[in-house]
Design a protein around this motif. Structure first.
Motif, short mmCIF file in Angstrom:
data_model
loop_
_atom_site.label_atom_id
_atom_site.label_comp_id
_atom_site.label_asym_id
_atom_site.label_seq_id
_atom_site.Cartn_x
_atom_site.Cartn_y
_atom_site.Cartn_z
N LEU A 81 0.84 -1.19 0.00
CA LEU A 81 0.00 0.00 0.00
C LEU A 81 0.88 1.25 0.00
CD1 LEU A 81 -2.65 -1.13 2.64
CD2 LEU A 81 -2.94 -1.07 0.16
N GLU A 152 -9.76 2.00 4.36
CA GLU A 152 -10.36 0.69 4.19
C GLU A 152 -11.87 0.89 4.12
OE1 GLU A 152 -9.03 -1.80 7.30
OE2 GLU A 152 -9.52 -0.39 8.91
N ASN A 188 -7.27 0.73 -2.21
CA ASN A 188 -6.76 -0.26 -3.16
C ASN A 188 -7.82 -0.56 -4.22
OD1 ASN A 188 -6.62 -3.39 -3.85
ND2 ASN A 188 -4.55 -2.66 -3.46
N ASP A 190 -8.12 -3.10 -6.35
CA ASP A 190 -8.60 -4.48 -6.34
C ASP A 190 -9.70 -4.66 -5.29
OD1 ASP A 190 -6.84 -5.51 -8.34
OD2 ASP A 190 -5.24 -5.62 -6.86
N THR A 191 -9.45 -4.10 -4.11
CA THR A 191 -10.43 -4.19 -3.03
C THR A 191 -11.72 -3.46 -3.41
OG1 THR A 191 -8.64 -4.27 -1.40
CG2 THR A 191 -10.83 -3.69 -0.59
N GLN A 235 -2.51 -20.85 -2.21
CA GLN A 235 -1.87 -19.74 -1.52
C GLN A 235 -1.01 -20.25 -0.37
OE1 GLN A 235 -4.45 -16.37 -0.76
NE2 GLN A 235 -3.31 -15.84 1.07
N GLU A 242 3.45 -13.17 -4.07
CA GLU A 242 3.09 -11.99 -3.29
C GLU A 242 2.23 -11.00 -4.08
OE1 GLU A 242 5.41 -8.43 -0.92
OE2 GLU A 242 6.35 -10.40 -1.09
N PRO A 246 -3.17 -10.15 -3.14
CA PRO A 246 -4.33 -9.26 -2.96
C PRO A 246 -5.39 -9.43 -4.04
CG PRO A 246 -2.38 -8.02 -3.64
CD PRO A 246 -1.92 -9.39 -3.29
N LYS A 247 -4.97 -9.76 -5.26
CA LYS A 247 -5.95 -9.97 -6.34
C LYS A 247 -6.79 -11.21 -6.06
CE LYS A 247 -2.83 -7.87 -9.71
NZ LYS A 247 -3.47 -6.56 -9.62
N GLN A 249 -7.23 -12.70 -3.16
CA GLN A 249 -8.04 -12.51 -1.95
C GLN A 249 -9.29 -11.67 -2.24
OE1 GLN A 249 -5.16 -10.92 0.83
NE2 GLN A 249 -4.76 -12.95 1.70
N SER A 250 -9.14 -10.63 -3.08
CA SER A 250 -10.30 -9.77 -3.36
C SER A 250 -11.36 -10.53 -4.16
CB SER A 250 -9.86 -8.51 -4.11
OG SER A 250 -9.42 -8.79 -5.42
#
Length: 290
Positions: A81, A152, A188, A190-191, A235, A242, A246-247, A249-250
């Protein structure tokens, strides 16, 4: 005959997706290569004209970093981030909203459709709170770092998006949110795309990036279909690197919260978006609940 076969293969998917909502996160090379971006927008407009409710969410990290460099500021990242002080937030807003977002809307118009550029503060679309201090390991010592104006997501209000979709527009969303005090926060992309897909009860979420999809540990095979459970196991095994975490997970969060299917595809190859949606085998990785 080959063209006819392609069209007939696409027909049941066009019928299945008609009037469904698909959220597409534009990222990777599409954000720095104008040719790649225009190809992606052309595909998105095609989806729009076959009756799919298309929502676009975009990032812009490389361009923000380049603009900061031009202005003599160094980009600092913690846990993937961007540390966002007040000046960095202003630069992010300028790049994301003033440049990239406006450019995507112009490309949509060039392709014959109607786009509307939004940030998360428009219509209170994305309500966020300032992210808590992040713990990082510095020389073996745990330290807490303040990321500044990084948020967030607390809530997505889809009312404005549904109004635009109902009247034939393609919403284009920059990942800048609003907080309860009326300030802006960088979030973010992706989020944001995943949470927007959940709020819209989207049929599909597509994350467009620079890799062909989720691959095995040896990077020799792309998984065409995965369940959430299988993705979690990959994962844990270290197969999902790494940058992909995040991709993945989203999109897993989206599928676990009502989105029908999620896809990770490579946006660098022309028409991969159409090929992923309208062919039996697809070209990326599709993740489903079961």
């Amino acid at each position: 005959m080959k063209r006819e076969d392609v069209l007939m293969e696409a027909l049941p998917y066009i019928q299945q997706f008609h009037n469904k909502t698909i959220v597409i996160k534009l990222g990777g090379h599409a954000m720095v290569d104008p040719v790649v971006l225009e190809n992606a927008i052309r595909d998105a407009v095609l989806l729009h004209y076959v009756g799919i409710r298309v929502v676009l969410v975009h990032g812009g990290g490389p361009e923000i970093s380049e603009k900061m460099k031009q202005m003599g500021k160094e980009s600092v990242f913690v846990g993937g981030l961007r540390v966002t002080d007040t000046e960095t937030l202003e630069i992010a807003q300028m790049v994301l909203v003033g440049k990239i977002n406006a450019n995507i809307v112009s490309l949509i118009a060039k392709c014959g459709a109607r786009g509307v550029g939004l940030s998360g503060s428009d219509g209170n679309l994305i309500l966020a709170r300032k992210m808590e201090l992040q713990k990082v390991n510095v020389g073996g010592v745990q330290k807490e770092v303040d990321l500044g104006h990084v948020g967030e997501i607390e809530q997505i209000d889809p009312a404005l998006l549904n109004t635009l979709l109902d009247t034939g527009y393609i919403p284009v969303i920059a990942p800048i949110a609003i907080d309860r005090q009326g300030g802006n926060l960088n979030i973010n992309a992706d989020t944001a795309a995943g949470d927007i897909a959940i709020a819209l009860k989207a049929f599909k979420l597509i994350n467009m990036t620079d890799v062909d999809g989720v691959m095995d540990k040896g990077r020799t095979k792309v998984y065409r279909k995965l369940t959430v459970r299988e993705a979690i196991d990959l994962q844990k095994s270290g197969a999902i690197g790494e940058g992909m975490i995040p991709k993945v997970q989203s999109v897993m969060k989206a599928v676990e919260n009502g989105v029908g299917y999620a896809h990770i595809i490579n946006g660098n190859t022309e028409h991969n978006l159409v090929l992923e949606l309208f062919t039996h085998d697809g070209v990326g990785t599709m993740i489903s609940l079961s």
